[in-house]
Design a protein around this motif. Structure first.
Motif, PDB file in Angstrom:
ATOM      1  N   THR A 178      25.997  49.522  29.726  1.00 28.89           N
ATOM      2  CA  THR A 178      25.613  50.893  30.039  1.00 28.89           C
ATOM      3  C   THR A 178      25.867  51.780  28.832  1.00 28.89           C
ATOM      4  O   THR A 178      26.961  51.770  28.260  1.00 28.89           O
ATOM      5  CB  THR A 178      26.424  51.429  31.232  1.00 28.89           C
ATOM      6  OG1 THR A 178      26.273  50.545  32.347  1.00 28.89           O
ATOM      7  CG2 THR A 178      25.928  52.812  31.644  1.00 28.89           C
ATOM      8  N   GLU A 200      30.506  64.808  37.332  1.00 27.99           N
ATOM      9  CA  GLU A 200      29.836  63.516  37.498  1.00 27.99           C
ATOM     10  C   GLU A 200      30.676  62.459  36.797  1.00 27.99           C
ATOM     11  O   GLU A 200      31.142  62.675  35.678  1.00 27.99           O
ATOM     12  CB  GLU A 200      28.446  63.601  36.881  1.00 27.99           C
ATOM     13  CG  GLU A 200      27.632  62.325  36.892  1.00 27.99           C
ATOM     14  CD  GLU A 200      26.309  62.518  36.153  1.00 27.99           C
ATOM     15  OE1 GLU A 200      25.563  61.538  36.045  1.00 27.99           O
ATOM     16  OE2 GLU A 200      26.039  63.638  35.663  1.00 27.99           O
ATOM     17  N   TYR A 232      31.573  57.937  36.282  1.00 31.64           N
ATOM     18  CA  TYR A 232      31.179  56.543  36.436  1.00 31.64           C
ATOM     19  C   TYR A 232      32.387  55.657  36.171  1.00 31.64           C
ATOM     20  O   TYR A 232      33.179  55.931  35.268  1.00 31.64           O
ATOM     21  CB  TYR A 232      30.049  56.179  35.453  1.00 31.64           C
ATOM     22  CG  TYR A 232      28.782  56.951  35.701  1.00 31.64           C
ATOM     23  CD1 TYR A 232      27.800  56.460  36.550  1.00 31.64           C
ATOM     24  CD2 TYR A 232      28.587  58.196  35.102  1.00 31.64           C
ATOM     25  CE1 TYR A 232      26.653  57.184  36.792  1.00 31.64           C
ATOM     26  CE2 TYR A 232      27.439  58.926  35.344  1.00 31.64           C
ATOM     27  CZ  TYR A 232      26.478  58.417  36.195  1.00 31.64           C
ATOM     28  OH  TYR A 232      25.336  59.142  36.445  1.00 31.64           O
ATOM     29  N   GLU A 235      30.109  52.094  39.484  1.00 29.47           N
ATOM     30  CA  GLU A 235      30.408  53.041  40.552  1.00 29.47           C
ATOM     31  C   GLU A 235      30.130  54.449  40.040  1.00 29.47           C
ATOM     32  O   GLU A 235      30.571  54.827  38.959  1.00 29.47           O
ATOM     33  CB  GLU A 235      31.860  52.914  40.983  1.00 29.47           C
ATOM     34  CG  GLU A 235      32.247  53.794  42.165  1.00 29.47           C
ATOM     35  CD  GLU A 235      33.714  53.664  42.507  1.00 29.47           C
ATOM     36  OE1 GLU A 235      34.134  54.295  43.485  1.00 29.47           O
ATOM     37  OE2 GLU A 235      34.442  52.940  41.786  1.00 29.47           O
ATOM     38  N   GLN A 236      29.383  55.210  40.822  1.00 28.77           N
ATOM     39  CA  GLN A 236      29.011  56.570  40.444  1.00 28.77           C
ATOM     40  C   GLN A 236      29.684  57.557  41.383  1.00 28.77           C
ATOM     41  O   GLN A 236      29.878  57.261  42.569  1.00 28.77           O
ATOM     42  CB  GLN A 236      27.488  56.719  40.528  1.00 28.77           C
ATOM     43  CG  GLN A 236      26.946  58.079  40.119  1.00 28.77           C
ATOM     44  CD  GLN A 236      25.454  58.179  40.390  1.00 28.77           C
ATOM     45  OE1 GLN A 236      24.996  57.913  41.492  1.00 28.77           O
ATOM     46  NE2 GLN A 236      24.689  58.568  39.371  1.00 28.77           N
ATOM     47  N   TYR A 272      21.377  50.316  45.043  1.00 26.81           N
ATOM     48  CA  TYR A 272      22.103  51.586  45.009  1.00 26.81           C
ATOM     49  C   TYR A 272      22.613  51.762  46.430  1.00 26.81           C
ATOM     50  O   TYR A 272      21.848  52.047  47.346  1.00 26.81           O
ATOM     51  CB  TYR A 272      21.149  52.701  44.598  1.00 26.81           C
ATOM     52  CG  TYR A 272      21.805  54.024  44.292  1.00 26.81           C
ATOM     53  CD1 TYR A 272      22.419  54.248  43.072  1.00 26.81           C
ATOM     54  CD2 TYR A 272      21.777  55.061  45.211  1.00 26.81           C
ATOM     55  CE1 TYR A 272      23.004  55.474  42.772  1.00 26.81           C
ATOM     56  CE2 TYR A 272      22.352  56.287  44.928  1.00 26.81           C
ATOM     57  CZ  TYR A 272      22.960  56.490  43.704  1.00 26.81           C
ATOM     58  OH  TYR A 272      23.537  57.704  43.424  1.00 26.81           O
ATOM     59  N   ASP A 328      30.236  59.296  46.538  1.00 23.25           N
ATOM     60  CA  ASP A 328      30.594  58.066  45.825  1.00 23.25           C
ATOM     61  C   ASP A 328      29.680  56.905  46.215  1.00 23.25           C
ATOM     62  O   ASP A 328      29.944  56.187  47.180  1.00 23.25           O
ATOM     63  CB  ASP A 328      32.050  57.722  46.146  1.00 23.25           C
ATOM     64  CG  ASP A 328      32.579  56.579  45.290  1.00 23.25           C
ATOM     65  OD1 ASP A 328      31.841  56.078  44.432  1.00 23.25           O
ATOM     66  OD2 ASP A 328      33.743  56.203  45.498  1.00 23.25           O
TER      67      ASP A 328
END
Length: 280
Positions: free
Chosen positions: A42, A97, A99, A107-108, A161, A201
């Motif tokens: 990422t 925000e 991650y 995980e966001q 997702y 989450d």
């Protein structure tokens, strides 16, 4: 498993990920995190995040684009990522925000410090970039998506997702669901009676699918499991139905795209044959 317990499990696994999942600052405002379990990397910068497979077969971009209420959203400005361990944070006045890179995926999270100045269900809109087809997963048929399935145009990879969990400052779980709107993923949160801040989450992960043989219904499939690296050995007691002591074992090997290859039936035998095999 309840939503709260599932969320706690995900958070624990991700938080205690080995050091190799740590995010590395390559330059001011540019962060990179490798994920050996998901076989992707990422890249995070002020334009958003970009996931790319280790073999270079696919890339997916994501960007938090808007915040507000249904029918009334405001575009979000750019923010620079800040890395600490395997956690990366984007700080904004109206929305935080973050991650977390770990074995379960990326995980966001979003933290709303206070409710947007509008009435009704709150929403966060996320833009996707790349040649991907998004499908809403609505298993109970109520029109409110529990997850999204993402597949690239050449069907080389499928991402999920999923595991959306929202809670307020008092620990109360808030109703939340997903939808698709003109190429955007939209997270909806019913914040009636919520105590702010509110944390949203979800989790992005490679979808491995179910480990299931190609030979039709199997008795007691999954009765015993063993894993080693990319290989899974799944037992099926009484598979052939000829005796309570007969059975099979199936071998699954994960492909380079993260999917399980077609299973191989490794062994099928009655108890007498098994004993003979062990002696020999």
């Amino acid at each position: 498993m309840s939503n709260a317990l599932r969320a706690a499990y995900i958070a624990s696994v991700q938080q205690h990920a080995p050091e190799r999942y740590a995010a590395v600052a390559l330059a001011p405002g540019l962060v990179r995190a490798e994920n050996e379990a998901q076989r992707w990397g990422t890249t995070l910068d002020s334009a958003g995040i970009s996931l790319s497979s280790d073999d270079g077969s696919w890339t997916l971009g994501m960007r938090a684009a808007a915040l507000g209420c249904e029918g009334q959203v405001t575009a979000l400005g750019a923010a620079a990522p800040e890395a600490e361990g395997n956690r990366v944070r984007y700080g904004r006045d109206d929305l935080e925000e973050w991650y977390v890179n770990g074995p379960l995926g990326l995980e966001q999270g979003f933290v709303l410090q206070e409710a947007p100045a509008c009435a009704g269900t709150k929403v966060v809109a996320i833009e996707l970039d790349g040649d991907w087809r998004a499908e809403l997963v609505d298993e109970d048929g109520d029109g409110l998506g529990e997850a999204l399935s993402l597949r690239d145009n050449e069907a080389r990879a499928t991402l999920r997702y999923t595991d959306l969990y929202v809670k307020d400052a008092a620990g109360k779980e808030l109703p939340a669901w997903l939808s698709l709107d003109q190429g955007r993923v939209v997270i909806h949160v019913n914040d009636a009676g919520a105590v702010y801040p509110v944390e949203i989450d979800p989790l992005m992960a490679i979808h491995l699918g179910k480990l299931w043989p190609d030979f039709g219904p199997i008795i007691n499939f999954g009765n015993a499991l063993s894993f080693s690296g990319d290989t899974a050995l799944v037992g099926a007691r009484s598979d052939d139905g000829m005796s309570p002591y007969s059975g099979s074992a199936y071998v699954f090997v994960r492909s380079s795209q993260g999917r399980a290859r077609a299973p191989v039936r490794m062994a099928e035998a009655r108890a007498a044959r098994v004993r003979s095999f062990l002696r020999g």
